[in-house]
Design an enzyme around this catalytic site. Sequence first.
Site, PDB file in Angstrom:
ATOM      1  N   ARG A  21       0.826  -1.207   0.000  1.00 31.57           N
ATOM      2  CA  ARG A  21       0.000   0.000   0.000  1.00 31.57           C
ATOM      3  C   ARG A  21       0.861   1.258   0.000  1.00 31.57           C
ATOM      4  NH1 ARG A  21      -3.236  -3.151   3.919  1.00 31.57           N
ATOM      5  NH2 ARG A  21      -5.160  -3.794   2.878  1.00 31.57           N
ATOM      6  N   CYS A  42      -7.909 -17.486  15.783  1.00 30.57           N
ATOM      7  CA  CYS A  42      -8.766 -17.379  16.969  1.00 30.57           C
ATOM      8  C   CYS A  42     -10.059 -18.169  16.808  1.00 30.57           C
ATOM      9  CB  CYS A  42      -9.098 -15.910  17.258  1.00 30.57           C
ATOM     10  SG  CYS A  42      -7.671 -14.939  17.789  1.00 30.57           S
ATOM     11  N   THR A 277      16.136  -5.952  14.747  1.00 28.07           N
ATOM     12  CA  THR A 277      16.985  -6.828  15.552  1.00 28.07           C
ATOM     13  C   THR A 277      18.361  -6.166  15.687  1.00 28.07           C
ATOM     14  OG1 THR A 277      17.861  -8.048  13.655  1.00 28.07           O
ATOM     15  CG2 THR A 277      15.751  -8.801  14.577  1.00 28.07           C
ATOM     16  N   TYR A 283      14.301  -7.205  10.547  1.00 24.76           N
ATOM     17  CA  TYR A 283      13.249  -6.824  11.487  1.00 24.76           C
ATOM     18  C   TYR A 283      12.565  -8.093  11.997  1.00 24.76           C
ATOM     19  CZ  TYR A 283      13.663  -2.014   9.728  1.00 24.76           C
ATOM     20  OH  TYR A 283      14.125  -0.772   9.381  1.00 24.76           O
TER      21      TYR A 283
END
Length: 346
Positions: A21, A42, A277, A283
């Site tokens: 995006r 979930c 990191t 990351y």
Amino acid sequence: MRIIIIGGVAGGAGVAARLRRLSEDIEIIMFERGRDISFANCGIPYYIGDVIKDRNVMNVITEDSFHTLFKIDVRTSSEVIKIDRENKQVVVKHSGKYYNESYDKLILSPGAEPINPFDKAVNTFTVRNLEDMDTIKDYITQKKPKNAVVIGGGFIGIEMAENLHHLGMQVSVVELAGHIMNHLDYEMASFIHRELRNKNIGIYLDSKVQSFLHDPVKVSSNPNACIIKVKLDNGQELDADLVVISIGVKPEIKLAQEAGLKLGEYGGIVVNEYLETNDSDIYALGDATEIKNIITERQSLVPLANVVNKQARFVADNILGYKRTYKGTPITAIVKVFDYRKIDLN
């Protein structure tokens, strides 16, 4: 810029969508070890329990749809087995073959894996993804179990207990701690105990599973299913033709550890306020990372989807130079227990 993402679901898929995006020019490759890139984890207990009827709603988006919408190179059933930081490459295994892919920025979203210290028995299951869900669902359809034992009284354990009960099984919950949902105070958990007992759920507190008796025997009451004995440390034995092991999760850190990325005191990947990191080109986010609980001011492992969804936006923004600092989370969660609902803020 070429960005490689390891892992899908809320973390990896969320970063990928946000990146696209923000920029139409970057190259994005997302590797997912499983067959599904993004799913409603979930809802897994509720699909197993026939509360959710339509299997299709469990997939948030398919591989083909993701590629069509976002022009992202999605590779499922592809496992990244090594990170070569020096050459900025990853080694990928797919269909028994190995190949390398280079990156400018790498994002780790490997998630967490169920803790299972037990030897595998024929009717014992853990719950992590849609493949686990389908395996349990198929077993229930074929074997029609009547007695279920859920090991662990946390979020997933309680939700599984409720949904197995909904299918007509006699359910017992075994919990090592002195009360269900042991992150709550006992006084708060007592309301959950009462609700479970009102539904004829057996509760075994301060109880540790020692072993399963591995020789299944058929019984006249349920000739289709196999019965094992769940042996507790107090000498009790529970008959079960279905066992769900739900004693917690641990961060999946093998790749990060082997690559020499820094780990924290709780075993998660250490990240800074930009979710970097100790390697500025890598990351990490989600269940595998340690983040600050802004209530206690301490580092924590937080395997919750609402947390990783927010982190995904921050990672994407920071990679593209928008520099947003992630300050932590209050760790907010909610659980439903039959007719009793309790918001948990800790």
